[in-house]
Design a protein around this motif. Structure first.
Motif, PDB file in Angstrom:
ATOM      1  N   GLY A 116     -28.797   2.282  10.330  1.00  0.00           N
ATOM      2  CA  GLY A 116     -28.419   0.894  10.571  1.00  0.00           C
ATOM      3  C   GLY A 116     -27.368   0.769  11.649  1.00  0.00           C
ATOM      4  O   GLY A 116     -27.418  -0.142  12.488  1.00  0.00           O
ATOM      5  N   VAL A 117     -26.402   1.692  11.671  1.00  0.00           N
ATOM      6  CA  VAL A 117     -25.366   1.687  12.701  1.00  0.00           C
ATOM      7  C   VAL A 117     -25.978   1.963  14.079  1.00  0.00           C
ATOM      8  O   VAL A 117     -25.632   1.313  15.079  1.00  0.00           O
ATOM      9  CB  VAL A 117     -24.282   2.733  12.357  1.00  0.00           C
ATOM     10  N   LEU A 118     -26.893   2.922  14.156  1.00  0.00           N
ATOM     11  CA  LEU A 118     -27.548   3.239  15.422  1.00  0.00           C
ATOM     12  C   LEU A 118     -28.384   2.064  15.925  1.00  0.00           C
ATOM     13  O   LEU A 118     -28.341   1.708  17.120  1.00  0.00           O
ATOM     14  CB  LEU A 118     -28.418   4.484  15.262  1.00  0.00           C
ATOM     15  N   GLY A 139     -31.287  -2.173   3.263  1.00  0.00           N
ATOM     16  CA  GLY A 139     -31.681  -3.528   3.626  1.00  0.00           C
ATOM     17  C   GLY A 139     -31.036  -3.976   4.923  1.00  0.00           C
ATOM     18  O   GLY A 139     -31.646  -4.700   5.721  1.00  0.00           O
ATOM     19  N   TRP A 140     -29.795  -3.547   5.156  1.00  0.00           N
ATOM     20  CA  TRP A 140     -29.107  -3.848   6.419  1.00  0.00           C
ATOM     21  C   TRP A 140     -29.829  -3.196   7.592  1.00  0.00           C
ATOM     22  O   TRP A 140     -30.042  -3.825   8.639  1.00  0.00           O
ATOM     23  CB  TRP A 140     -27.658  -3.380   6.337  1.00  0.00           C
ATOM     24  N   ALA A 141     -30.236  -1.943   7.426  1.00  0.00           N
ATOM     25  CA  ALA A 141     -30.976  -1.260   8.496  1.00  0.00           C
ATOM     26  C   ALA A 141     -32.286  -1.982   8.790  1.00  0.00           C
ATOM     27  O   ALA A 141     -32.670  -2.157   9.961  1.00  0.00           O
ATOM     28  CB  ALA A 141     -31.235   0.198   8.102  1.00  0.00           C
ATOM     29  N   ALA A 142     -32.980  -2.421   7.741  1.00  0.00           N
ATOM     30  CA  ALA A 142     -34.234  -3.157   7.935  1.00  0.00           C
ATOM     31  C   ALA A 142     -33.985  -4.491   8.620  1.00  0.00           C
ATOM     32  O   ALA A 142     -34.793  -4.932   9.457  1.00  0.00           O
ATOM     33  CB  ALA A 142     -34.918  -3.365   6.579  1.00  0.00           C
ATOM     34  N   LEU A 171     -34.444  -7.759  13.777  1.00  0.00           N
ATOM     35  CA  LEU A 171     -33.838  -8.451  14.913  1.00  0.00           C
ATOM     36  C   LEU A 171     -34.207  -7.778  16.231  1.00  0.00           C
ATOM     37  O   LEU A 171     -34.470  -8.451  17.240  1.00  0.00           O
ATOM     38  CB  LEU A 171     -32.319  -8.488  14.749  1.00  0.00           C
ATOM     39  N   LEU A 172     -34.244  -6.447  16.236  1.00  0.00           N
ATOM     40  CA  LEU A 172     -34.661  -5.727  17.442  1.00  0.00           C
ATOM     41  C   LEU A 172     -36.123  -6.001  17.766  1.00  0.00           C
ATOM     42  O   LEU A 172     -36.489  -6.201  18.930  1.00  0.00           O
ATOM     43  CB  LEU A 172     -34.442  -4.226  17.250  1.00  0.00           C
ATOM     44  N   TYR A 192     -39.078  -6.975   0.773  1.00  0.00           N
ATOM     45  CA  TYR A 192     -39.371  -6.102  -0.365  1.00  0.00           C
ATOM     46  C   TYR A 192     -38.234  -5.102  -0.589  1.00  0.00           C
ATOM     47  O   TYR A 192     -38.008  -4.650  -1.714  1.00  0.00           O
ATOM     48  CB  TYR A 192     -40.670  -5.337  -0.127  1.00  0.00           C
ATOM     49  N   LEU A 193     -37.532  -4.763   0.476  1.00  0.00           N
ATOM     50  CA  LEU A 193     -36.420  -3.826   0.366  1.00  0.00           C
ATOM     51  C   LEU A 193     -35.145  -4.534  -0.078  1.00  0.00           C
ATOM     52  O   LEU A 193     -34.369  -4.003  -0.876  1.00  0.00           O
ATOM     53  CB  LEU A 193     -36.203  -3.125   1.710  1.00  0.00           C
ATOM     54  N   ARG A 194     -34.930  -5.732   0.436  1.00  0.00           N
ATOM     55  CA  ARG A 194     -33.719  -6.491   0.123  1.00  0.00           C
ATOM     56  C   ARG A 194     -34.050  -7.969   0.137  1.00  0.00           C
ATOM     57  O   ARG A 194     -34.439  -8.508   1.172  1.00  0.00           O
ATOM     58  CB  ARG A 194     -32.623  -6.174   1.148  1.00  0.00           C
TER      59      ARG A 194
END
Length: 499
Positions: free
Chosen positions: A97-99, A140-143, A148-149, A175-177
């Protein structure tokens, strides 16, 4: 110079990957940080592996979508209940998610600040706490950032088919978050705002409307099966093994576990705002950490919200609509958890650094603006870096649960059915079902509630322990323990035999 410009993005991403890879082994611990949702995710993943479907204690699970349970199921299948492996998986999602956040911020902040802002998030103690919990917030944050990308990529050549694909991706992320569902209205708001504001990027109201409809359709087609499944398999209310029957019952009914109970009046829903707004300011001001307040907590929180509002007015992008939409939902939500504000905090930090950069550029030069933004990021990391915060408490609680599980398993036959005031955390360590009495006792009273659960589930032994219980419920749990020991005899090693 041209070669350097071509290499710079690769070098920035490589540097960030290096920092993440080198720090990851030192930021993951091997203990279980118990959360109600985390214990249920583990239980539902075990049920999936056992061929019992997406269920909790034999009943279809309705509250949260199955994405995260499916994500951790391979780890449980390969490693068993290996908490280091589970925490490592969530932390790896946090690093991802940070990357992805770095790539997302490049166009907005430039390479230098797009590298530093994600590092502010990565080294934030609150973010690291979430990275070491078996919860869906960080994956969920990474998803969310991935969606957005993808939206930015698809906007280069907008079309109905691409909008449909984006909507389907939002459905998968939901489904993840569950909170990721707010991305759909955020994208719609951003698209219509672009038509109102921009002259060069407009695609026309008709095209915008068609693409918006396609996005909603894509999200609905992917996520609707989950909603339909819940209607088909929903067990009869009330729920006595979970705090909620569904999100809807939690939000709109006086008994969160019974959708047949009287509805909460609108005035009561609106009346949640003062308490929730104070909690939101505390979470943002403490940077997602659950520690004593600092003198500047409220001021920093207000500043972060203002940064988002300024960014929304200036840019009207989907991420600001999403962050402020999340704030609006949480402000009237039936329960509060600071982890829900992870995306809000991340986007607010980015908006604040962007504002500092632009102020520096206007007052001096673009280079000064970047330098000031970098200085803010560096100072933030230095002042807010609390490595391994709270690890000792987590370790101690983990050991207490593990010791309790060893004692129970040594003295209770494998075929015996176990109960406890709250059973979900004990079930994680015991690796066997543990039924809870809390909801039935609250609803029916101590004696009838206990009799109901014992009879319904065939309970043989009840664990009487305050381990892991919040102070608010310990008094009720003590009354429950007193009744059982007087009714069925004394307890041995924290166990009472009731059958």
């Amino acid at each position: 110079m041209g070669l350097d410009r071509k290499r710079a993005p690769l070098l920035a991403a490589g540097l960030l990957v290096l920092v993440l890879a080198l720090s990851l082994p030192f930021t993951v611990h091997p203990w279980y940080d118990p959360t109600n949702d985390g214990s249920m995710y583990i239980a539902t993943a075990r049920a999936l592996l056992a061929g019992q479907g997406y269920s909790y204690l034999g009943s279809p699970f309705l509250i949260r979508p199955p994405g995260f349970s499916c994500l951790i199921a391979p780890v449980l299948a390969a490693r068993g209940t290996d908490f280091y492996a589970l925490n490592l998986l969530v932390s790896a999602c946090g690093a991802l998610g940070v990357l992805l956040f770095h790539f997302f911020l490049r166009a907005r902040l430039g390479l230098v600040l797009a590298t530093l802002v994600p590092l502010v998030l990565w080294f934030d103690a609150g973010y690291q706490t979430l990275c070491n919990q078996v919860m869906s917030d960080v994956p969920g944050w990474a998803a969310l950032v991935a969606c957005l990308l993808l939206a930015r990529f698809l906007e280069r050549r907008p079309s109905v088919l691409r909008a449909l694909a984006l909507g389907a991706t939002v459905g998968l992320a939901t489904y993840l978050r569950s909170g990721n569902l707010l991305l759909a209205p955020a994208f719609l708001c951003a698209a219509f705002a672009r038509e109102l504001r921009c002259k060069t990027e407009r695609i026309g109201w008709r095209a915008t409307g068609l693409q918006g409809a396609a996005l909603v359709l894509g999200t609905t087609l992917v996520f609707a099966p989950w909603m339909a499944r819940n209607r088909v398999v929903a067990p009869p209310p009330p729920a006595d093994q979970t705090l909620l029957y569904s999100y809807s019952s939690g939000m709109w009914h006086q008994d969160m576990g019974d959708p047949r109970s009287p509805r909460v009046p609108l005035s009561a829903v609106v009346g949640r705002f003062p308490e929730r707004s104070n909690q939101i300011l505390q979470t943002l001001g403490m940077r997602l950490r659950e520690v004593p307040l600092e003198p500047w907590t409220r001021g920093l929180a207000v500043a972060l919200v203002l940064f988002l509002l300024v960014a929304l007015v200036r840019r009207r992008a989907a991420e600001e609509f999403f962050a402020l939409g999340t704030l609006l939902v949480v402000a009237f939500y039936f329960g509060y958890a600071g982890r829900l504000l992870l995306p809000v905090f991340a986007f607010a930090v980015a908006a604040g650094v962007e504002l500092v950069r632009e102020l520096g550029a206007r007052l001096a030069s673009p280079r000064v603006g970047v330098a000031l933004g970098a200085l803010v990021c560096g100072a933030w990391i230095g002042l807010d870096w609390h490595p391994r915060e709270g690890w000792q408490q987590i370790h101690d609680l983990h050991d207490a649960y593990a010791e309790s599980a060893r004692s129970v398993n040594a003295h209770v036959p494998p075929e015996a059915v176990l109960g406890a005031w709250r059973g979900w955390h004990h079930a994680v360590f015991l690796e066997r079902p543990v039924y809870g009495f809390e909801m039935a006792v609250r609803r029916e009273g101590v004696e009838p509630g206990c009799a109901q659960v014992i009879q319904r589930y065939g309970i043989d032994f009840v664990m009487l322990t305050p381990l892991g219980l919040p102070e608010l419920v310990r008094r009720q749990a003590q009354e429950f323990s007193t009744y059982l020991t007087s009714r069925y005899g004394g307890k041995d090693r924290g166990l009472v035999r009731v059958r």
